[in-house]
Write a protein that holds these residues in place. Structure first.
Motif, short mmCIF file in Angstrom:
data_model
loop_
_atom_site.label_atom_id
_atom_site.label_comp_id
_atom_site.label_asym_id
_atom_site.label_seq_id
_atom_site.Cartn_x
_atom_site.Cartn_y
_atom_site.Cartn_z
N PRO A 1 9.64 -8.15 -7.63
CA PRO A 1 8.97 -7.24 -6.69
C PRO A 1 8.46 -7.94 -5.42
CG PRO A 1 8.23 -6.78 -8.91
CD PRO A 1 9.03 -8.05 -8.96
N VAL A 2 8.07 -9.19 -5.53
CA VAL A 2 7.64 -9.93 -4.34
C VAL A 2 8.83 -10.11 -3.40
CG1 VAL A 2 6.73 -12.11 -3.45
CG2 VAL A 2 5.79 -11.13 -5.55
N SER A 3 9.95 -10.51 -3.96
CA SER A 3 11.15 -10.69 -3.16
C SER A 3 11.58 -9.37 -2.51
CB SER A 3 12.27 -11.23 -4.05
OG SER A 3 13.44 -11.40 -3.32
N LYS A 4 11.51 -8.30 -3.27
CA LYS A 4 11.88 -6.98 -2.75
C LYS A 4 10.95 -6.57 -1.60
CE LYS A 4 12.27 -2.20 -4.25
NZ LYS A 4 11.97 -1.25 -5.31
N SER A 5 9.66 -6.79 -1.75
CA SER A 5 8.71 -6.39 -0.70
C SER A 5 8.87 -7.26 0.55
CB SER A 5 7.28 -6.41 -1.21
OG SER A 5 6.90 -7.70 -1.62
N ASN B 1 4.38 4.22 14.44
CA ASN B 1 2.99 3.81 14.34
C ASN B 1 3.02 2.46 13.65
OD1 ASN B 1 0.35 3.28 13.69
ND2 ASN B 1 -0.11 5.37 13.05
N ASP B 2 2.97 1.36 14.41
CA ASP B 2 3.16 0.02 13.86
C ASP B 2 2.18 -0.31 12.75
OD1 ASP B 2 1.03 -0.14 15.64
OD2 ASP B 2 1.56 -2.17 16.30
N LYS B 3 0.95 0.06 12.90
CA LYS B 3 -0.06 -0.27 11.90
C LYS B 3 0.19 0.47 10.59
CE LYS B 3 -3.52 -1.41 15.28
NZ LYS B 3 -4.74 -1.03 15.96
N SER B 4 0.56 1.72 10.67
CA SER B 4 0.72 2.53 9.48
C SER B 4 1.91 2.08 8.62
CB SER B 4 0.89 4.00 9.87
OG SER B 4 1.11 4.77 8.72
N GLU B 5 3.07 1.96 9.19
CA GLU B 5 4.27 1.64 8.41
C GLU B 5 4.21 0.24 7.81
OE1 GLU B 5 9.13 1.87 8.78
OE2 GLU B 5 7.88 2.61 10.42
N CYS B 6 3.85 -0.72 8.61
CA CYS B 6 3.76 -2.10 8.11
C CYS B 6 2.65 -2.23 7.07
CB CYS B 6 3.53 -3.05 9.28
SG CYS B 6 3.60 -4.78 8.80
N SER B 7 1.52 -1.60 7.34
CA SER B 7 0.40 -1.64 6.39
C SER B 7 0.79 -1.02 5.06
CB SER B 7 -0.81 -0.90 6.95
OG SER B 7 -1.30 -1.55 8.08
N GLN B 8 1.53 0.08 5.10
CA GLN B 8 1.95 0.73 3.86
C GLN B 8 2.91 -0.15 3.07
OE1 GLN B 8 0.63 3.35 2.35
NE2 GLN B 8 -0.79 3.25 4.07
N LEU B 9 3.80 -0.85 3.74
CA LEU B 9 4.68 -1.79 3.04
C LEU B 9 3.87 -2.90 2.37
CD1 LEU B 9 7.66 -2.20 5.55
CD2 LEU B 9 7.77 -1.20 3.26
N CYS B 10 2.89 -3.40 3.09
CA CYS B 10 2.06 -4.47 2.52
C CYS B 10 1.18 -3.96 1.39
CB CYS B 10 1.18 -5.09 3.61
SG CYS B 10 2.11 -6.06 4.80
N GLY C 1 1.43 -1.09 -0.35
CA GLY C 1 2.14 -0.42 -1.44
C GLY C 1 3.07 -1.31 -2.23
N GLN C 2 3.54 -2.41 -1.62
CA GLN C 2 4.52 -3.25 -2.29
C GLN C 2 4.07 -4.71 -2.42
OE1 GLN C 2 8.53 -2.89 -0.77
NE2 GLN C 2 8.31 -0.70 -0.46
N LEU C 3 3.79 -5.35 -1.29
CA LEU C 3 3.53 -6.79 -1.31
C LEU C 3 2.24 -7.14 -2.06
CD1 LEU C 3 4.41 -9.61 -0.40
CD2 LEU C 3 3.07 -9.26 1.69
N CYS C 4 1.14 -6.50 -1.72
CA CYS C 4 -0.14 -6.83 -2.36
C CYS C 4 -0.12 -6.62 -3.87
CB CYS C 4 -1.28 -6.04 -1.72
SG CYS C 4 -1.70 -6.61 -0.06
N PRO C 5 0.38 -5.47 -4.37
CA PRO C 5 0.43 -5.32 -5.83
C PRO C 5 1.35 -6.34 -6.51
CG PRO C 5 0.66 -3.18 -4.76
CD PRO C 5 0.74 -4.23 -3.69
#
Length: 192
Positions: free
Chosen positions: A35-39, A59-68, A70-74
């Protein structure tokens, strides 16, 4: 191939069983890393696709933040939680261990960790960020803003004393170390 007290293993059966168990463990660890690799791939695709500013309704903040978020942080939190000892010994008895305590330990004030320490102090000083997972997410965002997430993970992996204190030997953070000592073969009373 479970054994009771009356059964014995010969050396080749023991080696086969040990390799089988290590392969299963390795597959489980790979599932944690995937999952880290995928994110990271999703974030790289986001930044490497069409120019960011020219996207329709971007909206640069929204899309990138959601990827981080929703995926990277978990995914990173899962890796940091793998093999985490539930309690740490102290002079006052056992205390609960957490991913955030690992972060705090890795950022103790020193010449190489001033920026890390400042970031952790800032997060600890925020009254509305009280939960360990939220603190970890804020820490990841801070490291991303500093362009230091990979450097922190590399640094953490070199902190043997922190890893030994906070993690079991089965942790993904301790298992992948090239200098990891191999456990000795157990001694069975009757090896044929």
């Amino acid at each position: 191939m479970l054994l009771n007290n009356k059964e014995h293993l010969n050396v080749s059966e023991y080696v086969d069983l040990n390799l089988e168990l290590r392969n299963l463990d390795l597959e489980e660890k790979k599932k944690l890393i995937w999952p880290v690799s995928k994110s990271v791939d999703a974030l790289m695709n986001f930044w490497n696709s069409e120019p960011v500013r020219s996207r329709q309704g971007y909206n640069d903040k929204s899309e990138c933040s959601q990827l981080c978020l929703g995926q990277l942080c978990p995914a990173l939190y899962t890796i940091m939680s793998d093999g985490l000892k539930p309690h740490l010994g102290s002079t006052f008895g056992p205390i609960a261990n957490s991913v955030w305590q690992v972060v705090e330990a890795s950022s103790q004030q020193g010449p190489l960790t001033k920026t890390l320490n400042d970031l952790v102090q800032k997060i600890n000083g925020e009254d509305f960020i009280t939960e360990g997972m939220l603190k970890f997410h804020a820490f990841v965002f801070g490291l991303l803003n500093l362009r230091a997430l990979d450097a922190w993970f590399a640094y953490l992996c070199t902190r043997e004393s922190i890893l030994r204190k906070h993690y079991n030997d089965s942790s993904v953070l301790t298992r992948g170390r090239p200098d990891e000592p191999r456990p000795p073969l157990p001694r069975y009373p009757l090896i044929e």
